[in-house]
Design an enzyme around this catalytic site. Structure first.
Site, PDB file in Angstrom:
ATOM      1  N   GLU A 244       8.749 -12.644 -13.721  1.00 14.15           N
ATOM      2  CA  GLU A 244       8.239 -11.683 -12.828  1.00 14.15           C
ATOM      3  C   GLU A 244       7.536 -10.720 -14.141  1.00 14.15           C
ATOM      4  OE1 GLU A 244      10.562  -9.538  -9.649  1.00 14.15           O
ATOM      5  OE2 GLU A 244      11.748  -9.990 -11.247  1.00 14.15           O
TER       6      GLU A 244
ATOM      7  N   SER B 185      18.680  -6.102   0.773  1.00 11.73           N
ATOM      8  CA  SER B 185      17.022  -5.668   0.324  1.00 11.73           C
ATOM      9  C   SER B 185      17.386  -4.349  -0.483  1.00 11.73           C
ATOM     10  CB  SER B 185      16.289  -5.590   1.566  1.00 11.73           C
ATOM     11  OG  SER B 185      15.169  -4.972   1.163  1.00 11.73           O
ATOM     12  N   GLN B 186      16.565  -4.385  -1.602  1.00 11.14           N
ATOM     13  CA  GLN B 186      16.556  -2.924  -2.512  1.00 11.14           C
ATOM     14  C   GLN B 186      16.046  -1.984  -1.448  1.00 11.14           C
ATOM     15  OE1 GLN B 186      15.342   0.186  -4.509  1.00 11.14           O
ATOM     16  NE2 GLN B 186      13.780  -1.333  -4.069  1.00 11.14           N
ATOM     17  N   SER B 187      14.603  -2.207  -1.040  1.00 10.48           N
ATOM     18  CA  SER B 187      13.827  -1.339  -0.404  1.00 10.48           C
ATOM     19  C   SER B 187      14.282  -1.184   0.855  1.00 10.48           C
ATOM     20  CB  SER B 187      12.340  -1.463  -0.529  1.00 10.48           C
ATOM     21  OG  SER B 187      12.278  -2.997   0.318  1.00 10.48           O
TER      22      SER B 187
ATOM     23  N   LYS C  68       6.766  -3.650  -5.458  1.00 13.60           N
ATOM     24  CA  LYS C  68       8.059  -3.479  -5.539  1.00 13.60           C
ATOM     25  C   LYS C  68       8.513  -3.552  -3.988  1.00 13.60           C
ATOM     26  CE  LYS C  68      12.029  -1.588  -7.001  1.00 13.60           C
ATOM     27  NZ  LYS C  68      12.541  -2.400  -8.114  1.00 13.60           N
TER      28      LYS C  68
ATOM     29  N   ASN D 153      -0.886   1.449   5.825  1.00 14.11           N
ATOM     30  CA  ASN D 153      -0.130   0.512   5.213  1.00 14.11           C
ATOM     31  C   ASN D 153       0.180  -0.495   6.434  1.00 14.11           C
ATOM     32  OD1 ASN D 153       1.311  -0.865   3.628  1.00 14.11           O
ATOM     33  ND2 ASN D 153       3.082   0.570   3.727  1.00 14.11           N
ATOM     34  N   GLY D 154      -0.129  -1.866   5.920  1.00 12.15           N
ATOM     35  CA  GLY D 154       0.353  -2.836   7.048  1.00 12.15           C
ATOM     36  C   GLY D 154      -1.063  -3.614   7.478  1.00 12.15           C
TER      37      GLY D 154
ATOM     38  N   LYS E 296      13.498 -12.553 -13.926  1.00 11.85           N
ATOM     39  CA  LYS E 296      12.862 -11.779 -14.515  1.00 11.85           C
ATOM     40  C   LYS E 296      11.799 -12.127 -15.515  1.00 11.85           C
ATOM     41  CE  LYS E 296      14.698  -8.735 -12.401  1.00 11.85           C
ATOM     42  NZ  LYS E 296      14.531  -9.655 -11.466  1.00 11.85           N
TER      43      LYS E 296
ATOM     44  N   ARG F 198       4.446   0.680  -6.686  1.00 13.67           N
ATOM     45  CA  ARG F 198       4.363  -0.141  -5.262  1.00 13.67           C
ATOM     46  C   ARG F 198       3.497  -1.303  -5.190  1.00 13.67           C
ATOM     47  NH1 ARG F 198       6.776   2.220  -0.399  1.00 13.67           N
ATOM     48  NH2 ARG F 198       5.132   1.204   0.772  1.00 13.67           N
TER      49      ARG F 198
ATOM     50  N   CYS G 133       0.901  -1.232   0.034  1.00 16.04           N
ATOM     51  CA  CYS G 133       0.160  -0.183  -0.166  1.00 16.04           C
ATOM     52  C   CYS G 133       0.865   1.261   0.106  1.00 16.04           C
ATOM     53  CB  CYS G 133      -1.034   0.122   1.203  1.00 16.04           C
ATOM     54  SG  CYS G 133      -2.045  -1.472   1.382  1.00 16.04           S
TER      55      CYS G 133
ATOM     56  N   THR H 196      15.259 -11.219  -5.875  1.00 19.99           N
ATOM     57  CA  THR H 196      16.542 -10.934  -6.571  1.00 19.99           C
ATOM     58  C   THR H 196      17.622 -10.602  -5.407  1.00 19.99           C
ATOM     59  OG1 THR H 196      15.239  -9.829  -8.517  1.00 19.99           O
ATOM     60  CG2 THR H 196      17.270  -8.659  -7.458  1.00 19.99           C
ATOM     61  N   SER H 197      17.306  -9.953  -4.401  1.00 25.53           N
ATOM     62  CA  SER H 197      18.195  -9.692  -3.356  1.00 25.53           C
ATOM     63  C   SER H 197      18.912 -11.216  -3.051  1.00 25.53           C
ATOM     64  CB  SER H 197      17.819  -8.983  -2.194  1.00 25.53           C
ATOM     65  OG  SER H 197      17.214  -7.646  -2.565  1.00 25.53           O
TER      66      SER H 197
ATOM     67  N   TRP I 107      -3.424  -2.458  -1.876  1.00 26.15           N
ATOM     68  CA  TRP I 107      -3.226  -3.500  -2.267  1.00 26.15           C
ATOM     69  C   TRP I 107      -3.791  -4.560  -1.214  1.00 26.15           C
ATOM     70  CZ3 TRP I 107       0.415  -5.499  -5.961  1.00 26.15           C
ATOM     71  CH2 TRP I 107       0.476  -6.946  -6.237  1.00 26.15           C
TER      72      TRP I 107
ATOM     73  N   GLU J  18      18.376 -15.544 -11.674  1.00 29.96           N
ATOM     74  CA  GLU J  18      17.847 -14.262 -11.509  1.00 29.96           C
ATOM     75  C   GLU J  18      17.514 -13.839 -13.153  1.00 29.96           C
ATOM     76  OE1 GLU J  18      16.767 -10.056 -10.873  1.00 29.96           O
ATOM     77  OE2 GLU J  18      17.026 -11.897  -9.851  1.00 29.96           O
TER      78      GLU J  18
ATOM     79  N   HIS K 171      20.363 -34.770 -13.792  1.00 27.40           N
ATOM     80  CA  HIS K 171      19.872 -35.627 -12.521  1.00 27.40           C
ATOM     81  C   HIS K 171      18.205 -35.132 -12.673  1.00 27.40           C
ATOM     82  CE1 HIS K 171      23.498 -36.567 -11.195  1.00 27.40           C
ATOM     83  NE2 HIS K 171      24.131 -35.363 -11.205  1.00 27.40           N
TER      84      HIS K 171
END
Length: 621
Positions: free
Chosen positions: A531, A391-393, A616, A131-132, A528, A33, A2, A346-347, A104, A524, A547
């Site tokens: 995603e 973490s990106q964010s 995001k 938000n939360g 992508k 977001r 959110c 991704t991280s 969201w 990765e 295998h």
């Protein structure tokens, strides 16, 4: 997830039209977001009261607009309702407080009644954007229903404004006055879970109150006296660069053009007053605009030569690495029993790409943990360990919960994030900012390559006391210096990757194989494609192909093999990329796969910057 945005002007006359546009544009900046509905609240005109009658409350009643779907749906709805109700958009306010929100859905389907602002009931005496997640909302809802409150949504948020009205009415019935901050404090005392909240009420006209526990919230101060609240710095950079990252359990009260900061403590009746200094945002407006590009993801892929440069700027000196954020803790890290990389998506992949180099240069065993799995298993972390959180964010919920777990177990916690002032950067003992610049596309691109570079520099800083690896470190530094130019060279493959994407447009699956340093690249690259192109793709360790996965291979299955010249190289027909130090090769090798994912998404007709069901920053579990 959110997004929250609010705007208050004090002694700065603004027309209602201007206020609406500031709020709506703030929401547009938060679109990336992820959201499924949105809403705003502004003030109506203050109506004169007949002689002898008392007003319901001190200020003008709010006008609330809520709509399902994209923000442009809300925009059309706002101006349609304004025309129908005859609302004067040219009315000027010397003081005005407006709030806005992108939602969201977690509790209740996307629908206007479930959108925010959520209301206390008839008259909108208290409005809240949130938000939360409130974990004890069901108990609170049952209590409020017993006291006669009627609920109109399926959200957890609706208990908050209704609880505020309950607290306010109870105080008024007892003929006692409560300040706005006292009302909010009593509400906070009852709430459990994670939240960032903004309250608006006609009982307290021209005031706003914000508070948080867990979720990010920013206060920004423009000139002369204009105030903004936002979930993200991207939404305030065009207004001001002066901001404050609100801490957990702080209550921010804007009243009469002044800001009061109170520290809430559930165990204490009265909060402590807090003095905080504003920070200066190092971001330009151009970073949040597409410029000449069609999509933010496209722009951010092509920005990588620049973002890699800014990530390394000032950190490579005299054939060595200087990381000010780690300097005081390097000796402790070198004595660690093990290093644990912890991240999501991704991280996690970026950390996986860096792991071999960290082990090589430091001699310290490195383990990998997906944050959610670490929490589920309650995996062992000890005081002798160094836990590195990526973490990106800096706001990913699972990563932050894993951080709390590591702190409780006494580990040294290092943060690697792209977001200055994020919860991760504030809660870890030390860390490194990636300085990749604002990344708006949901699918991370430039932040990923900058994360790998930061962790490579971290490995060299930790291992800088070992003479045996000095030659290796010097060759890596040479390789780092050339990375931006090599990235520029790889970006010339854009048309080749578009052509390849055209040949894959009708495929249902894609396998991506890599080994050594490029196993992470395979993961990765496949992520992508999943995603944004919404196409099934799997990244696999090449040595594991025989295998089991080999059974999937037939003449119709496209396979991408990452086989650059490292110890695992064998002759393959492949897209040619520049050769760099093997530990840095993942930075270069991922770029063609980012371009492939981008072009595949555009050709398949999907939304590149806002892929289905993704956000995001995942701020809920």
């Amino acid at each position: 997830m959110c997004g929250i945005f609010a705007y208050l002007n004090y002694c700065v006359p603004r027309e209602r039209r201007y206020v609406l546009e500031v709020l709506l544009n703030g929401l547009r900046r938060l679109e990336y977001r992820g959201y499924d509905s949105s809403g705003i609240a502004v003030d109506a005109d203050l109506q004169p009261q007949p002689p002898g009658s008392a007003a319901a409350y001190a200020g003008a009643s709010p006008i609330v607009f809520r709509q399902e779907g994209k923000i442009e749906n809300l925009v059309r709805s706002v101006y349609s309702e304004v025309d129908e109700k005859g609302v004067n958009l040219d009315a000027a306010f010397s003081v005005h407080a407006g709030i806005a929100h992108t939602r969201w859905a977690t509790h209740g389907v996307p629908a206007p009644n479930n959108s925010h602002p959520q209301s206390s009931g008839a008259g909108d005496e208290f409005l809240v954007v949130h938000n939360g997640i409130i974990t004890n909302y069901e108990v609170l809802k049952e209590t409020l229903i017993r006291h006669g409150f009627i609920f109109e949504s399926d959200t957890d948020t609706e208990v908050i404004p209704k609880l505020a009205k309950f607290v306010f009415d109870k105080a008024r019935d007892g003929e006692g006055d409560m300040t706005f901050s006292q009302v909010v404090m009593e509400v906070m005392r009852q709430l459990e879970g994670a939240y960032a909240l903004i309250f608006k009420s006609p009982h307290y006209p021209n005031e706003l109150i914000a508070c948080k526990r867990g979720s990010t919230l920013i206060l920004a101060n423009g000139n002369p006296r204009e105030f903004f609240f936002s979930s993200d710095l991207c939404a305030i950079v065009e207004h001001t660069k002066n901001y404050l990252a609100i801490e957990d359990n702080e209550i921010i009260h804007i009243q009469d053009g002044s800001v009061s900061i109170l520290k809430f403590d559930r165990e204490k009746e009265k909060p402590a007053s807090v003095q905080r200094a504003l920070s200066v945002l190092e971001m330009e407006v151009e970073q949040i605009k597409k410029g000449s590009y069609d999509h933010f993801m496209q722009k951010e892929i092509h920005e990588q030569p620049h973002s890699l440069t800014t990530t390394m700027r000032g950190r490579l000196k005299n054939s060595g690495v200087i990381l000010g954020g780690l300097k005081e803790h390097l000796k402790t890290i070198r004595r660690s029993r093990k290093v644990i990389f912890i991240g999501c998506g991704t991280s996690y992949n970026a950390a996986l790409a860096a792991r071999p180099l960290v082990e090589e240069l430091t001699g310290i065993p490195v383990t990998m943990e997906v944050a959610s799995d670490l929490l589920d298993r309650q995996g062992p972390i000890y005081r002798e360990d160094t836990a590195v959180f990526v973490s990106q964010s800096g706001e990913a919920a699972d990563t932050l919960l894993a951080l709390e777990y590591a702190l409780e177990n006494g580990a040294l916690c290092v943060g690697i994030t792209n977001t200055v002032g994020s919860t991760l950067s504030r809660r870890t003992h030390c860390g490194i900012h990636t300085n990749a610049g604002c990344e708006i596309g949901v699918a991370s691109t430039k932040a990923y390559t900058s994360q790998i570079v930061v962790m490579a520099m971290m490995a060299m800083a930790i291992g800088s006391d070992q003479l045996s690896t000095q030659t290796r470190r010097e060759s890596i530094i040479t390789g780092l210096s050339s990375l931006p130019s090599h990235a520029s060279e790889v970006l010339k493959l854009d048309s080749d990757m578009k052509e390849l994407a055209s040949s894959l447009i009708d495929s249902e699956s894609l396998l991506v194989f890599g080994r050594g340093y490029n196993y992470a690249t395979a993961l990765e690259g496949a992520l992508k494609v999943k995603e944004v192109a919404l196409m099934h793709s799997e990244g696999m360790l090449a040595g594991e192909m025989k295998h089991g996965p080999l059974a999937l291979v037939d003449e119709n299955l496209p396979i991408v093999v990452i086989a650059t010249r490292d110890a695992c190289f064998s002759k393959q027909k492949t897209i040619q990329v520049p050769e760099v130090a093997n530990c840095l090769q993942p930075v270069i090798n991922i770029i063609p796969l980012q371009l492939l994912a981008y072009h595949l998404t555009v050709l398949r007709g999907f939304n590149v910057d806002q892929p289905r069901n993704l956000a995001k920053s995942v701020t809920t579990q």
